[in-house]
Design an enzyme around this catalytic site. Structure first.
Site, mmCIF file in Angstrom:
data_model
loop_
_atom_site.group_PDB
_atom_site.id
_atom_site.type_symbol
_atom_site.label_atom_id
_atom_site.label_comp_id
_atom_site.label_asym_id
_atom_site.label_seq_id
_atom_site.Cartn_x
_atom_site.Cartn_y
_atom_site.Cartn_z
ATOM 1 N N ASP A 13 0.961 -1.221 -0.045
ATOM 2 C CA ASP A 13 -0.121 -0.196 0.286
ATOM 3 C C ASP A 13 0.550 1.599 -0.149
ATOM 4 O O ASP A 13 0.765 2.302 0.285
ATOM 5 C CB ASP A 13 -0.703 0.125 1.063
ATOM 6 C CG ASP A 13 -1.805 -1.485 1.360
ATOM 7 O OD1 ASP A 13 -2.072 -1.795 0.242
ATOM 8 O OD2 ASP A 13 -2.329 -1.943 2.194
ATOM 9 N N LYS A 16 2.014 2.138 -5.038
ATOM 10 C CA LYS A 16 2.432 1.850 -6.934
ATOM 11 C C LYS A 16 1.460 1.867 -7.216
ATOM 12 O O LYS A 16 1.774 2.256 -8.349
ATOM 13 C CB LYS A 16 2.171 0.160 -6.346
ATOM 14 C CG LYS A 16 3.541 -0.266 -5.236
ATOM 15 C CD LYS A 16 3.719 -2.055 -5.080
ATOM 16 C CE LYS A 16 1.948 -1.883 -4.229
ATOM 17 N NZ LYS A 16 2.059 -2.073 -2.781
ATOM 18 N N GLY A 40 -4.470 -4.680 -3.946
ATOM 19 C CA GLY A 40 -5.401 -2.840 -3.820
ATOM 20 C C GLY A 40 -4.295 -1.374 -4.618
ATOM 21 O O GLY A 40 -4.176 -1.475 -3.530
ATOM 22 N N HIS A 41 -5.427 -1.334 -6.140
ATOM 23 C CA HIS A 41 -3.926 -0.194 -6.192
ATOM 24 C C HIS A 41 -4.997 1.076 -6.500
ATOM 25 O O HIS A 41 -5.763 0.219 -7.435
ATOM 26 C CB HIS A 41 -3.198 -0.482 -7.797
ATOM 27 C CG HIS A 41 -2.119 -2.044 -7.530
ATOM 28 N ND1 HIS A 41 -1.206 -2.351 -7.864
ATOM 29 C CD2 HIS A 41 -1.915 -2.276 -5.399
ATOM 30 C CE1 HIS A 41 -0.330 -3.237 -7.143
ATOM 31 N NE2 HIS A 41 -0.649 -3.180 -6.341
ATOM 32 N N GLN A 223 2.032 -6.004 -2.773
ATOM 33 C CA GLN A 223 2.363 -5.875 -1.679
ATOM 34 C C GLN A 223 3.501 -4.982 -1.943
ATOM 35 O O GLN A 223 3.897 -3.973 -2.051
ATOM 36 C CB GLN A 223 3.258 -7.445 -1.508
ATOM 37 C CG GLN A 223 1.322 -8.418 -1.170
ATOM 38 C CD GLN A 223 0.403 -9.043 -2.342
ATOM 39 O OE1 GLN A 223 1.464 -9.690 -3.041
ATOM 40 N NE2 GLN A 223 -0.613 -8.498 -3.521
HETATM 41 P P1 GDP Z 1 -0.683 0.502 -3.570
HETATM 42 O O1 GDP Z 1 -1.790 -0.865 -3.264
HETATM 43 O O2 GDP Z 1 0.555 0.407 -3.493
HETATM 44 O O3 GDP Z 1 -1.139 0.539 -4.952
HETATM 45 O O4 GDP Z 1 -1.373 1.667 -2.539
HETATM 46 P P2 GDP Z 1 -2.686 1.092 -1.776
HETATM 47 O O5 GDP Z 1 -3.416 2.492 -3.222
HETATM 48 O O6 GDP Z 1 -3.690 0.280 -1.496
HETATM 49 O O7 GDP Z 1 -3.019 2.942 -1.159
HETATM 50 C C1 GDP Z 1 -2.029 3.965 -1.123
HETATM 51 C C2 GDP Z 1 -3.541 4.686 -0.619
HETATM 52 O O8 GDP Z 1 -3.090 6.305 -0.258
HETATM 53 C C3 GDP Z 1 -4.145 5.022 -1.536
HETATM 54 O O9 GDP Z 1 -4.846 6.008 -0.811
HETATM 55 C C4 GDP Z 1 -4.109 6.367 -2.524
HETATM 56 O O10 GDP Z 1 -5.314 6.261 -3.008
HETATM 57 C C5 GDP Z 1 -2.962 7.048 -1.965
HETATM 58 N N1 GDP Z 1 -2.090 8.277 -1.877
HETATM 59 C C6 GDP Z 1 -1.014 7.274 -3.362
HETATM 60 N N2 GDP Z 1 -0.304 8.426 -3.018
HETATM 61 C C7 GDP Z 1 -0.462 9.257 -2.672
HETATM 62 C C8 GDP Z 1 -0.104 10.790 -1.531
HETATM 63 O O11 GDP Z 1 1.176 11.135 -1.603
HETATM 64 N N3 GDP Z 1 -0.684 11.399 -0.657
HETATM 65 C C9 GDP Z 1 -1.742 10.780 -0.280
HETATM 66 N N4 GDP Z 1 -2.270 12.063 0.506
HETATM 67 N N5 GDP Z 1 -2.693 9.755 -0.546
HETATM 68 C C10 GDP Z 1 -1.559 9.044 -1.236
HETATM 69 P P1 IMO Z 2 -0.626 -4.127 -1.923
HETATM 70 O O1 IMO Z 2 -0.542 -4.762 -3.772
HETATM 71 C C1 IMO Z 2 -0.708 -4.654 2.328
HETATM 72 C C2 IMO Z 2 -1.158 -8.927 3.686
HETATM 73 C C3 IMO Z 2 -2.394 -8.870 4.323
HETATM 74 C C4 IMO Z 2 -1.434 -10.429 5.027
HETATM 75 C C5 IMO Z 2 -0.233 -10.758 4.774
HETATM 76 C C6 IMO Z 2 -1.281 -12.118 3.396
HETATM 77 O O2 IMO Z 2 -2.468 -3.372 -2.260
HETATM 78 O O3 IMO Z 2 0.032 -3.410 -1.668
HETATM 79 P P2 IMO Z 2 -2.585 -12.928 2.068
HETATM 80 O O4 IMO Z 2 -3.836 -12.016 1.137
HETATM 81 O O5 IMO Z 2 -0.936 -11.991 0.733
HETATM 82 O O6 IMO Z 2 -2.694 -14.211 1.919
HETATM 83 O O7 IMO Z 2 -2.332 -11.795 2.962
HETATM 84 O O8 IMO Z 2 0.125 -9.713 3.533
HETATM 85 N N1 IMO Z 2 -1.275 -8.161 1.937
HETATM 86 C C7 IMO Z 2 -1.104 -6.574 1.733
HETATM 87 N N2 IMO Z 2 -0.868 -5.782 2.435
HETATM 88 N N3 IMO Z 2 -1.166 -4.447 0.824
HETATM 89 C C8 IMO Z 2 -1.269 -5.395 -0.808
HETATM 90 O O9 IMO Z 2 -1.196 -5.509 -1.564
HETATM 91 C C9 IMO Z 2 -1.142 -6.518 0.592
HETATM 92 N N4 IMO Z 2 -1.787 -7.916 0.047
HETATM 93 C C10 IMO Z 2 -1.478 -8.984 1.192
HETATM 94 O O10 IMO Z 2 -3.103 -8.310 5.179
HETATM 95 O O11 IMO Z 2 -1.181 -9.271 6.472
HETATM 96 MG MG MG Z 3 -3.179 -1.916 -1.492
#
Ligand code: GDP
Ligand code: IMO
Ligand code: MG
Length: 426
Positions: A13, A16, A40-41, A223
């Site tokens: 998270d 990416k 979840g991107h 991840q």
């Molecule tokens: P990913 O899994 O690495 O793609 O990241 P996620 O989407 O799960 O989580 C990142 C969260 O931070 C999302 O809600 C994005 O919209 C938000 N986000 C990304 N970059 C920034 C930033 O620079 N500032 C803020 N406030 N939110 C951001």
């Molecule tokens: P993105 O790509 C954050 C965590 C789960 C759990 C562990 C194992 O959005 O960054 P799994 O379902 O893979 O067996 O869970 O890994 N986890 C993540 N945490 N971002 C993710 O993906 C994750 N995918 C799995 O919360 O601790």
């Molecule tokens: Mg994510």
């Protein structure tokens, strides 16, 4: 041409999806190489928020191909739901999306096995996203799995039924676990029919031909490094190699074909699910970060655990991945903090550790911090890094010195446009 890799250096998270979307115009192909719908991107542009789970984050840009590689595991139901959500945006999936025939399928019973296994672990549970990731990769390495290429085989149903019977035998051993497979099976079979409409390819050939033809490829990690099956905080990890090496096995590209490795980290640190997190702030400061950063999971909605930046863990991730440049995300979340702390090393049983050691699960890890002055101003409206407050620039320089890698992007908000390029310093 070489394949650039973009991946998370913390516990996922990091942002990416946002950065892949920002960088996509520089590439011809965006390729996912591991993970599945546990990811979840989030992408935000033109006032709309999109969350992708299996589809690569380049899907919104015209003229760019998106590849779901062999290392990815696919739940056809979730995949179809993602495609349905994109319908209003008139994306031509035929010309923008291809799937590896070698990608493994998540069966309804894999999800049930994930749930049963987690329930049986009780307080030791991994905190899995319950998408069936672990059981699917277990069947892959156990040589039982079903792959996308199998769906066209006349033997598909036989193979499916044989695997489901194996799974039922295992599920029956979990005494307190009851389930109804028909609830999942019907939509799954329907989604398999829809999957047949998409283009399945020999993806290793596809990508290597593209590289030879001079196409630029960006591999999109899911991840983060600290969730890697080998190098993460085992057993509290996911079941794939989230690191640069995973690109080679998850796409079929040789190590000599890897170019830049772009590592992404938050200006602080978060983790969702169980497991060690040395700099976790289980207090009002952590709560403030959670509220300011809206730290709730994009896949499960669970609150993310929050803490200060962890330099030993980041250095470790940079080493394992061979990171050549860094993106610092969510800098704006620290806008209202007078002091920002950075963990420089740990103390464990009275001994100093500057690196990430083997055992962080069953010992007390005491993080030692250096304090830096916060910028106390709104970063979200910045359009140029030059105009950034001096305290932010000092924080960036401090991290570059400690991590010995240039920070080329500073993100100051979730929108595509809230991205500052700092390449001059690189
Ligand atoms: P990913 O899994 O690495 O793609 O990241 P996620 O989407 O799960 O989580 C990142 C969260 O931070 C999302 O809600 C994005 O919209 C938000 N986000 C990304 N970059 C920034 C930033 O620079 N500032 C803020 N406030 N939110 C951001
Ligand atoms: P993105 O790509 C954050 C965590 C789960 C759990 C562990 C194992 O959005 O960054 P799994 O379902 O893979 O067996 O869970 O890994 N986890 C993540 N945490 N971002 C993710 O993906 C994750 N995918 C799995 O919360 O601790
Ligand atoms: Mg994510």
């Amino acid at each position: 041409m070489k394949v650039d890799v973009l991946l998370g250096l913390q516990w996922g998270d990091e942002g990416k999806g946002k950065i892949v979307d920002v960088m996509t115009p520089e590439y011809d192909i965006i390729a996912r190489f591991q993970g599945g719908p546990n990811a979840g991107h989030t992408l935000i542009f033109e006032g709309i928020k999109h969350v992708l789970h299996t589809i690569p984050s380049g899907i919104f840009r015209e003229g760019v191909m998106n590849l779901v590689g062999n290392g990815v595991v696919i739940d056809p139901v979730i995949f179809q739901a993602e495609l349905d959500k994109l319908k209003p945006f008139n994306i031509d999936f035929k010309s923008r999306l291809v799937i590896s025939k070698k990608a493994h399928l998540i069966l309804p019973t894999h999800r049930l096995l994930d749930a049963a296994s987690e329930a049986a672990k009780g307080k030791d549970k991994i905190g899995s996203t319950l998408k069936g990731i672990g059981p699917t990769y277990m069947d892959k390495t156990g040589r039982n799995g079903l792959r996308v290429g199998d769906i066209l085989s006349p033997l598909f149903m036989d193979k499916y039924n044989a695997l489901v019977e194996k799974h039922k035998a295992i599920l029956d051993r979990y005494e307190d676990f009851t389930y109804d497979i028909s609830e999942y099976e019907k939509p799954w079979m329907e989604a398999i029919q829809q999957l047949k409409e998409l283009t399945a390819v020999d993806s290793e050939q596809y990508i290597n031909d593209a590289i030879k033809a001079g196409k630029k490829v960006l591999a999109e990690g899911a991840q983060g490094t600290m969730l890697d099956i080998d190098f993460g905080t085992y057993p509290f990890v996911t079941s794939s190699n989230t690191v640069t090496a995973g690109t080679c096995t998850g796409l079929g590209v040789a190590p000599t074909k890897i170019g830049n490795v772009i590592g992404i980290f938050k200006a602080y640190c978060t983790r969702v699910g169980s497991g060690p997190f040395p700099t976790e702030l289980d207090n009002e400061v952590g709560e403030r970060i959670r509220q300011e950063g809206f730290e709730f999971g994009a896949t499960t909605g669970r609150p993310r655990r929050c803490g200060w930046i962890d330099l030993p863990a980041l250095k470790y991730a940079i080493m394992i991945n061979g990171v050549t440049e860094l993106c610092m995300m969510k800098s704006d979340v620290l806008d209202k903090f007078d002091t920002i702390r950075a963990c420089t090393h740990y103390m464990i049983n009275g001994k100093r550790y500057d690196y990430f050691p083997y055992d962080v699960n069953d010992v007390e890890v005491i993080p030692v911090y250096e304090d830096l002055k916060g910028w106390n101003s709104d970063l979200t409206k910045l359009t140029s890094y030059d105009d950034a407050p001096n305290e932010l620039k000092s924080y960036v320089r401090y991290l570059e010195q400690k991590l010995e890698v240039p920070i080329t992007v500073v993100s100051v908000g979730p929108d595509r446009t809230q991205t500052l390029n700092n390449k001059v310093l690189a």
